[in-house]
Design a protein around this motif. Structure first.
Motif, mmCIF file in Angstrom:
data_model
loop_
_atom_site.group_PDB
_atom_site.id
_atom_site.type_symbol
_atom_site.label_atom_id
_atom_site.label_comp_id
_atom_site.label_asym_id
_atom_site.label_seq_id
_atom_site.Cartn_x
_atom_site.Cartn_y
_atom_site.Cartn_z
ATOM 1 N N ALA A 152 28.299 42.050 3.154
ATOM 2 C CA ALA A 152 27.537 42.897 2.716
ATOM 3 C C ALA A 152 26.480 42.477 1.631
ATOM 4 O O ALA A 152 26.406 42.120 0.497
ATOM 5 C CB ALA A 152 28.676 43.512 1.173
ATOM 6 N N PRO A 153 25.306 42.308 2.405
ATOM 7 C CA PRO A 153 24.177 41.694 1.912
ATOM 8 C C PRO A 153 23.639 42.517 0.674
ATOM 9 O O PRO A 153 23.852 43.784 0.741
ATOM 10 C CB PRO A 153 23.282 41.703 2.863
ATOM 11 C CG PRO A 153 23.639 42.831 3.888
ATOM 12 C CD PRO A 153 25.081 42.815 3.797
ATOM 13 N N TYR A 154 22.737 41.834 -0.178
ATOM 14 C CA TYR A 154 22.092 42.727 -1.283
ATOM 15 C C TYR A 154 20.920 43.561 -0.756
ATOM 16 O O TYR A 154 20.221 42.991 0.051
ATOM 17 C CB TYR A 154 21.760 41.668 -2.383
ATOM 18 C CG TYR A 154 22.714 41.390 -3.138
ATOM 19 C CD1 TYR A 154 22.981 41.981 -4.543
ATOM 20 C CD2 TYR A 154 23.774 40.462 -3.023
ATOM 21 C CE1 TYR A 154 24.144 41.882 -5.263
ATOM 22 C CE2 TYR A 154 24.837 40.055 -3.775
ATOM 23 C CZ TYR A 154 24.867 40.664 -4.894
ATOM 24 O OH TYR A 154 25.924 40.305 -5.921
ATOM 25 N N LEU A 160 17.519 50.883 6.674
ATOM 26 C CA LEU A 160 17.506 49.252 6.822
ATOM 27 C C LEU A 160 18.978 49.142 7.183
ATOM 28 O O LEU A 160 19.045 47.854 7.923
ATOM 29 C CB LEU A 160 17.405 48.624 5.422
ATOM 30 C CG LEU A 160 15.903 48.759 4.863
ATOM 31 C CD1 LEU A 160 15.505 47.848 3.695
ATOM 32 C CD2 LEU A 160 14.921 48.378 5.998
ATOM 33 N N ALA A 161 19.917 49.624 6.654
ATOM 34 C CA ALA A 161 21.371 49.462 7.395
ATOM 35 C C ALA A 161 21.471 49.574 8.915
ATOM 36 O O ALA A 161 21.679 48.676 9.619
ATOM 37 C CB ALA A 161 22.395 50.191 6.574
ATOM 38 N N SER A 162 20.539 50.684 9.440
ATOM 39 C CA SER A 162 20.674 51.010 10.540
ATOM 40 C C SER A 162 19.914 49.970 11.425
ATOM 41 O O SER A 162 20.369 49.480 12.474
ATOM 42 C CB SER A 162 20.244 52.332 11.051
ATOM 43 O OG SER A 162 20.034 52.727 12.303
ATOM 44 N N GLN A 163 18.794 49.690 11.038
ATOM 45 C CA GLN A 163 17.814 48.843 11.746
ATOM 46 C C GLN A 163 18.463 47.282 11.905
ATOM 47 O O GLN A 163 18.232 46.722 12.703
ATOM 48 C CB GLN A 163 16.427 48.795 10.953
ATOM 49 C CG GLN A 163 15.639 49.829 10.895
ATOM 50 C CD GLN A 163 14.499 50.162 9.928
ATOM 51 O OE1 GLN A 163 14.017 48.859 9.465
ATOM 52 N NE2 GLN A 163 14.162 51.029 9.449
ATOM 53 N N SER A 164 18.960 46.827 10.712
ATOM 54 C CA SER A 164 19.471 45.530 10.827
ATOM 55 C C SER A 164 20.841 45.285 11.295
ATOM 56 O O SER A 164 21.117 44.304 11.963
ATOM 57 C CB SER A 164 19.744 44.970 9.498
ATOM 58 O OG SER A 164 20.622 45.678 8.491
ATOM 59 N N GLY A 165 21.771 46.114 11.276
ATOM 60 C CA GLY A 165 23.153 46.080 11.615
ATOM 61 C C GLY A 165 24.099 45.870 10.737
ATOM 62 O O GLY A 165 25.283 45.729 10.921
ATOM 63 N N ALA A 166 23.522 45.780 9.380
ATOM 64 C CA ALA A 166 24.566 45.421 8.292
ATOM 65 C C ALA A 166 25.105 46.980 7.755
ATOM 66 O O ALA A 166 24.355 47.564 7.255
ATOM 67 C CB ALA A 166 23.743 44.945 6.972
ATOM 68 N N ALA A 198 18.179 38.535 0.140
ATOM 69 C CA ALA A 198 18.530 39.996 0.016
ATOM 70 C C ALA A 198 18.286 40.587 1.558
ATOM 71 O O ALA A 198 17.500 39.849 2.332
ATOM 72 C CB ALA A 198 17.816 40.817 -0.806
ATOM 73 N N LEU A 199 18.514 41.799 1.829
ATOM 74 C CA LEU A 199 18.242 42.211 3.293
ATOM 75 C C LEU A 199 17.011 42.470 3.527
ATOM 76 O O LEU A 199 16.438 42.195 4.633
ATOM 77 C CB LEU A 199 18.873 43.602 3.389
ATOM 78 C CG LEU A 199 18.944 44.365 4.742
ATOM 79 C CD1 LEU A 199 20.005 43.413 5.565
ATOM 80 C CD2 LEU A 199 19.693 45.759 4.492
ATOM 81 N N GLN A 200 16.141 42.764 2.404
ATOM 82 C CA GLN A 200 14.647 42.796 2.836
ATOM 83 C C GLN A 200 13.983 41.419 2.805
ATOM 84 O O GLN A 200 12.752 41.523 3.301
ATOM 85 C CB GLN A 200 14.018 43.481 1.408
ATOM 86 C CG GLN A 200 14.046 44.981 1.409
ATOM 87 C CD GLN A 200 15.524 45.560 0.473
ATOM 88 O OE1 GLN A 200 16.230 44.628 0.464
ATOM 89 N NE2 GLN A 200 15.525 46.518 -0.268
ATOM 90 N N PHE A 213 19.393 36.494 10.309
ATOM 91 C CA PHE A 213 20.613 36.135 9.371
ATOM 92 C C PHE A 213 21.617 37.503 9.667
ATOM 93 O O PHE A 213 23.075 37.019 9.431
ATOM 94 C CB PHE A 213 20.142 35.926 7.962
ATOM 95 C CG PHE A 213 19.481 34.559 7.786
ATOM 96 C CD1 PHE A 213 20.025 33.351 7.614
ATOM 97 C CD2 PHE A 213 18.086 34.624 7.830
ATOM 98 C CE1 PHE A 213 19.295 32.335 7.102
ATOM 99 C CE2 PHE A 213 17.378 33.365 7.517
ATOM 100 C CZ PHE A 213 17.930 32.174 7.326
ATOM 101 N N THR A 214 21.055 38.314 9.513
ATOM 102 C CA THR A 214 22.254 39.524 9.424
ATOM 103 C C THR A 214 22.817 39.750 10.829
ATOM 104 O O THR A 214 24.110 39.720 10.846
ATOM 105 C CB THR A 214 21.468 40.981 9.281
ATOM 106 O OG1 THR A 214 20.517 40.965 8.087
ATOM 107 C CG2 THR A 214 22.270 42.068 9.421
ATOM 108 N N HIS A 215 22.265 39.076 11.835
ATOM 109 C CA HIS A 215 23.082 39.302 13.208
ATOM 110 C C HIS A 215 23.853 38.092 13.084
ATOM 111 O O HIS A 215 25.124 38.261 13.799
ATOM 112 C CB HIS A 215 21.890 39.101 14.254
ATOM 113 C CG HIS A 215 21.070 40.116 14.565
ATOM 114 N ND1 HIS A 215 19.789 40.164 15.094
ATOM 115 C CD2 HIS A 215 20.841 41.587 13.827
ATOM 116 C CE1 HIS A 215 19.348 41.356 15.198
ATOM 117 N NE2 HIS A 215 20.153 42.289 14.336
#
Length: 589
Positions: A47-49, A61-67, A313-315, A340-342
């Protein structure tokens, strides 16, 4: 910014959440309609910030990143001494379904959820962290309850750092409120988790963080997850950030084992979270968390069975500002967007998803250091090697060169196992000093870096001081500002002009300029400010700041020490929704 987690009264296991509909009254406050209780978070969750003040859509951003899961930062009061929580302390962003409700519904429809986070560094530093600001335990509990029922969430994160770690009254109020909310949840057929996010040393929590947990035990407050911020150590030591994450968590494990000796090893590890800061953290390049570090932490986290993986953070999960420390919008290292998200995303669930790919490589420099007078050049051989799997293309880049120094790697891409040359040239303006140059290799499997230490000898020039410090040129240059920033004729501290930073609901209005000073040298930034929450400081090669709130002019001084390249960014900004701030007569001595 900072990060998270907690214990079971210490440590609770993740009880399933029930569904309840009805009304409740907390501490005599107005009743809330109780939404259906949320689906519990996975036993292991990434659960990234998400920086909620940016105006961006968390669902997008959740959809774009996969988080799939996000920690939403931050909730705080609008001003010290009040009890009403707002997103970012912005009265235009109340805790209501109109704020992020649609985004949260979209995230849940995609199989994820959110964790609202109270506090954060700014709140802890301005007295607007909820339990520091509000002296009524029932009102604090009611605010927690309001977030739970408004968004139907199953966990609240409490980011406690800076001054909140020494505010013993606030610590006690917060834990008493947690206990009230847990009792309320039980009475209403709900189960809610609380996590504490706390700063850490490389060996575990400092005494101040440990005291927060001890007070929770004294108040019978169940803390489900203790999340540590494994960055911003500021100890001037050499760091392998991936290894230090593991060492800090192991120290925390030993501390929790003493606080709750009845827990098994699996239960203790299952109550721990770690939050890394992507790329170069606020301290600077000596504390750099790489994609390769993320792979190592992922494998370790799966093996230990920890509860939560996160990052700030996610951004920041992009390579848009190579060499920049502590940015809120990019990592400061060469990387692909969402690298990093991946790596971390498969952790959610049982934590048994695929980790980093099998292929891997290394990067090294020979020699790893060299000295040169201003106006001269030198070279180093950059070698790559296959460390696992098969050879793959590796893109090579270099960062960290100061003013007057040019560094490049040729060729810019090799197959793992191949070599390249680091070419360094200096001009007569290069300032004497020692500069770490980071050579980064990026490939499909991730990134690896090596450091070449460049020493510029002699007494060359290159250092320059703050320009247009009194704004008397009548123009901004070389200052740059967010939208609305300008040179104004009133109010002014002296002369005819001053600087205006236009803070708004979604921006701080920051105005800044970058200057190059002598490396590894003590300086003091001075300026006069006016307005509500006027911040003066430096970042980049040094990190220091102070602030004031006044209707008249106030003189601020900010001592700082430059890093190895001497470059810092001087800034003035206000705070979200607090109105314009003004600055004048800036100088560095």
């Amino acid at each position: 910014m900072r990060l998270h987690r907690s214990i079971r009264a210490l440590l609770a296991g993740g009880a399933a959440l029930a569904t309840s509909v009805g009304l409740t009254v907390m501490g005599g406050t107005a009743a809330h309609a109780v939404t259906p209780a949320a689906t519990p978070l996975p036993q292991h969750v990434f659960a990234p910030y998400f920086e909620a003040w940016t105006g961006q859509s968390p669902a997008a951003l959740a959809s774009q990143s996969g988080a799939k899961y996000l920690t939403m930062a931050f909730i705080q009061t609008a001003s010290k001494g009040t009890c009403t929580p707002y997103w970012n302390g912005d009265t235009g962003m109340p805790v209501s379904s109109a704020q992020f409700g649609a985004d949260i519904a979209t995230i849940r429809a995609a199989g994820g959820d959110v964790i609202p986070s109270f506090g954060g560094y700014t709140a802890d530093n301005t007295g607007t962290e909820l339990a520091d600001s509000c002296t009524d335990v029932n009102a604090i509990a009611s605010a927690f309850e309001s977030v739970i029922t408004t968004y139907g969430i199953s966990r609240i994160d409490l980011d406690v750092e800076d001054n909140s770690l020494t505010n013993t009254a606030g610590i006690d109020r917060r834990n008493k409120a947690i206990k009230l909310v847990e009792d309320w949840a039980t009475a209403n057929g709900r189960s809610i988790q609380f996590s504490y996010t706390l700063p850490t040393t490389t060996g575990g929590l400092a005494d101040s963080g440990l005291d927060v947990l001890k007070n929770a035990v004294q108040n019978n407050a169940r803390i489900d997850v203790v999340n540590i911020m494994t960055f911003d150590y500021y100890d001037n030591a050499s760091h392998n950030m991936g290894n230090d994450t593991q060492n800090a968590a192991t120290g925390l494990y030993n501390q929790l084992a003493k606080l709750d000796p009845g827990r098994t090893a699996a239960q203790l590890w299952g109550s721990i979270g770690v939050t890394d800061m992507l790329g170069i953290d606020d301290f600077g390049a000596a504390e750099t968390f790489t994609v390769a570090d993320a792979g190592n932490v992922y494998d370790w986290a799966v093996g230990k069975g920890i509860n939560t993986l996160s990052f700030w953070a996610l951004q920041r999960d992009n390579g848009g500002c190579v060499g920049t420390a502590g940015s809120d919008s990019c990592s400061g290292i060469s990387q692909n967007t969402w690298d990093f998200t991946h790596v971390f995303e498969p952790f959610s669930g049982g934590g048994s998803g695929p980790g980093p790919v099998t292929d891997d490589f290394s990067v090294s420099a020979s020699p790893a250091a060299g000295s040169v007078p201003p106006g001269s050049s030198l070279r180093s051989s950059i070698a790559t090697a296959v460390t696992a799997g098969s050879a793959q293309p590796v893109a090579l880049s270099v960062s960290g060169a100061p003013a007057g120094v040019t560094a490049a790697v040729s060729p810019g891409s090799v197959n793992a196992g191949g070599s390249a040359t680091l070419n360094i040239s200096t001009t007569s303006a290069a300032a004497p000093g020692t500069y770490p140059l980071t050579v980064t290799g990026s490939a499909t499997s991730g990134s690896h870096s090596t450091t070449y230490t460049l020493t510029v000898t002699g007494s060359g020039g290159g250092a320059k001081s703050l320009a247009n410090g009194g704004l008397e040129s009548g123009s901004l240059s070389p200052w740059t500002c967010q939208s609305g920033g300008a040179v104004v004729t009133t109010p002014v501290h002296s002369g005819s002009y001053a600087l205006s930073a236009a803070a708004g609901p979604s921006r701080t209005g920051e105005c800044d300029q970058t200057v190059t000073l002598a490396p590894n040298t003590n300086y003091t930034l001075t300026g006069w400010v006016q307005g509500n929450y006027a911040y003066l400081g430096v970042n980049g090669g040094a990190t220091a700041s102070t602030w004031a709130s006044a209707s008249g002019w106030t003189k601020l001084t900010v001592p700082f020490t430059t890093g190895a390249n001497g470059t810092v960014t001087v800034y003035l900004h206000g705070w979200y929704g607090q109105g314009d701030v003004y600055g004048d007569d800036f100088s560095i001595a």
